[in-house]
Design a protein around this motif. Structure first.
Motif, PDB file in Angstrom:
ATOM      1  N   LEU A 190     -57.375  49.964  35.352  1.00 48.49           N
ATOM      2  CA  LEU A 190     -57.245  49.969  33.900  1.00 48.49           C
ATOM      3  C   LEU A 190     -58.605  50.220  33.251  1.00 48.49           C
ATOM      4  CD1 LEU A 190     -54.799  46.944  33.602  1.00 48.49           C
ATOM      5  CD2 LEU A 190     -54.218  49.366  33.400  1.00 48.49           C
ATOM      6  N   ARG A 191     -59.116  51.420  33.473  1.00 45.01           N
ATOM      7  CA  ARG A 191     -60.405  51.787  32.882  1.00 45.01           C
ATOM      8  C   ARG A 191     -60.304  51.738  31.363  1.00 45.01           C
ATOM      9  NH1 ARG A 191     -63.019  54.837  36.958  1.00 45.01           N
ATOM     10  NH2 ARG A 191     -62.606  53.688  38.890  1.00 45.01           N
ATOM     11  N   GLY A 192     -61.306  51.167  30.741  1.00 41.59           N
ATOM     12  CA  GLY A 192     -61.282  51.020  29.295  1.00 41.59           C
ATOM     13  C   GLY A 192     -60.908  49.613  28.854  1.00 41.59           C
ATOM     14  N   LEU A 193     -60.366  48.827  29.769  1.00 36.76           N
ATOM     15  CA  LEU A 193     -60.046  47.428  29.479  1.00 36.76           C
ATOM     16  C   LEU A 193     -61.231  46.575  29.916  1.00 36.76           C
ATOM     17  CD1 LEU A 193     -58.185  45.114  28.677  1.00 36.76           C
ATOM     18  CD2 LEU A 193     -57.076  45.292  30.905  1.00 36.76           C
TER      19      LEU A 193
ATOM     20  N   PHE B  62     -58.529  40.613  40.546  1.00 39.33           N
ATOM     21  CA  PHE B  62     -59.098  40.922  39.235  1.00 39.33           C
ATOM     22  C   PHE B  62     -59.792  42.281  39.276  1.00 39.33           C
ATOM     23  CE2 PHE B  62     -62.061  40.723  35.716  1.00 39.33           C
ATOM     24  CZ  PHE B  62     -61.378  40.016  34.736  1.00 39.33           C
ATOM     25  N   GLY B  63     -60.562  42.525  40.335  1.00 44.37           N
ATOM     26  CA  GLY B  63     -61.270  43.794  40.467  1.00 44.37           C
ATOM     27  C   GLY B  63     -60.335  44.974  40.628  1.00 44.37           C
ATOM     28  N   ASP B  64     -59.207  44.775  41.318  1.00 47.53           N
ATOM     29  CA  ASP B  64     -58.209  45.849  41.448  1.00 47.53           C
ATOM     30  C   ASP B  64     -57.688  46.261  40.077  1.00 47.53           C
ATOM     31  OD1 ASP B  64     -58.392  45.696  44.239  1.00 47.53           O
ATOM     32  OD2 ASP B  64     -56.785  44.208  44.353  1.00 47.53           O
TER      33      ASP B  64
ATOM     34  N   ALA C 227     -59.943  62.873  27.855  1.00 46.51           N
ATOM     35  CA  ALA C 227     -60.381  61.493  28.087  1.00 46.51           C
ATOM     36  C   ALA C 227     -59.434  60.703  28.985  1.00 46.51           C
ATOM     37  CB  ALA C 227     -60.545  60.768  26.753  1.00 46.51           C
ATOM     38  N   ASP C 228     -58.329  61.305  29.401  1.00 45.15           N
ATOM     39  CA  ASP C 228     -57.337  60.582  30.202  1.00 45.15           C
ATOM     40  C   ASP C 228     -57.869  60.276  31.597  1.00 45.15           C
ATOM     41  OD1 ASP C 228     -55.476  60.565  28.194  1.00 45.15           O
ATOM     42  OD2 ASP C 228     -54.236  62.176  29.029  1.00 45.15           O
TER      43      ASP C 228
END
Length: 225
Positions: free
Chosen positions: A45-48, A38-40, A111-112
């Protein structure tokens, strides 16, 4: 949100009912390179947000695209992996990547976010089987602190996260150099000549590396004339 449907008796519509929600295909992209904790997934997926990630994973489980598993020793921690149905979405995601390399990859936006490990699927998408005829070699890529490798066996490729046990050749560079390569602002040969990248290992394997992966020429989606 989970119950939205196109209400069409069509294979494309039914597929989009299952995988068309935001973040779903990117989750599958992450799991195509192997089971993830889950942590991976959070890190990639930054922003999720945590709640939405949990909801998306439950959706994939409910739809038979992913299942829970346990990573092998020494980790032995809970993780998520794709089912057979989930794995079969790999070819569709690779085709989306090929299309994106040609029609969607302009300059990075402020922002990418970017992870060199995303290149694991990119290498598969750009692989030229004919150029690999008769080749048996393992290449390890070291991009700052992130390592991944590919195994070439004749005209087939396997791309995986993590270092290789016995690489035939190693390629090392910074993330900045890697971005210039993927953006086609720099060639690998030029990067090596200028010291922006370094290589070690079997000279013959390194000599064939440049022909194994072909980035498509970027095209504009704007109609001309």
């Amino acid at each position: 949100m989970e119950g939205r449907t196109y209400n069409q008796y069509c294979a494309t519509a039914r597929t989009l009912d299952i995988v068309g929600e935001r973040w779903t295909l990117l989750l599958i992209r992450e799991l195509l390179t192997g089971p993830k904790r889950f942590g991976d997934l959070q890190n990639s997926l930054r922003g999720l947000g945590t709640g939405l990630l949990a909801a998306r994973l439950k959706h994939l489980e409910r739809e038979g695209l992913a299942h829970r598993t346990t990573l092998p020793a020494p980790a032995r921690t809970p993780a998520y992996a794709l089912t057979e149905a989930g794995e079969e979405l790999g070819s569709a995601i690779l085709e989306l990547a090929r299309w994106g390399l040609k029609w969607a990859m302009d300059e990075p936006r402020p922002a990418d976010s970017f992870h060199p490990g995303w290149a694991v699927l990119g290498l598969r998408a750009c692989f030229d089987p004919e150029a690999a005829a008769g080749l048996l070699a393992v290449y390890e890529f070291r991009i700052d602190d992130e390592h991944f490798h590919v195994r070439i066996d004749d005209k087939t490729i396997e791309a995986l996260h993590g270092p290789a046990q016995r690489p035939d050749a190693t390629i090392t560079m910074t993330q900045e150099t890697f971005l210039r390569l993927t953006g086609q602002h720099l060639t690998l040969v030029k990067a090596i000549e200028t010291g922006a990248a370094s290589t070690s290992g079997d000279a013959a394997a390194l000599g064939r590396l440049g022909s194994l992966f072909r980035l498509p020429q970027p095209r504009s989606r704007t109609a001309k004339g």
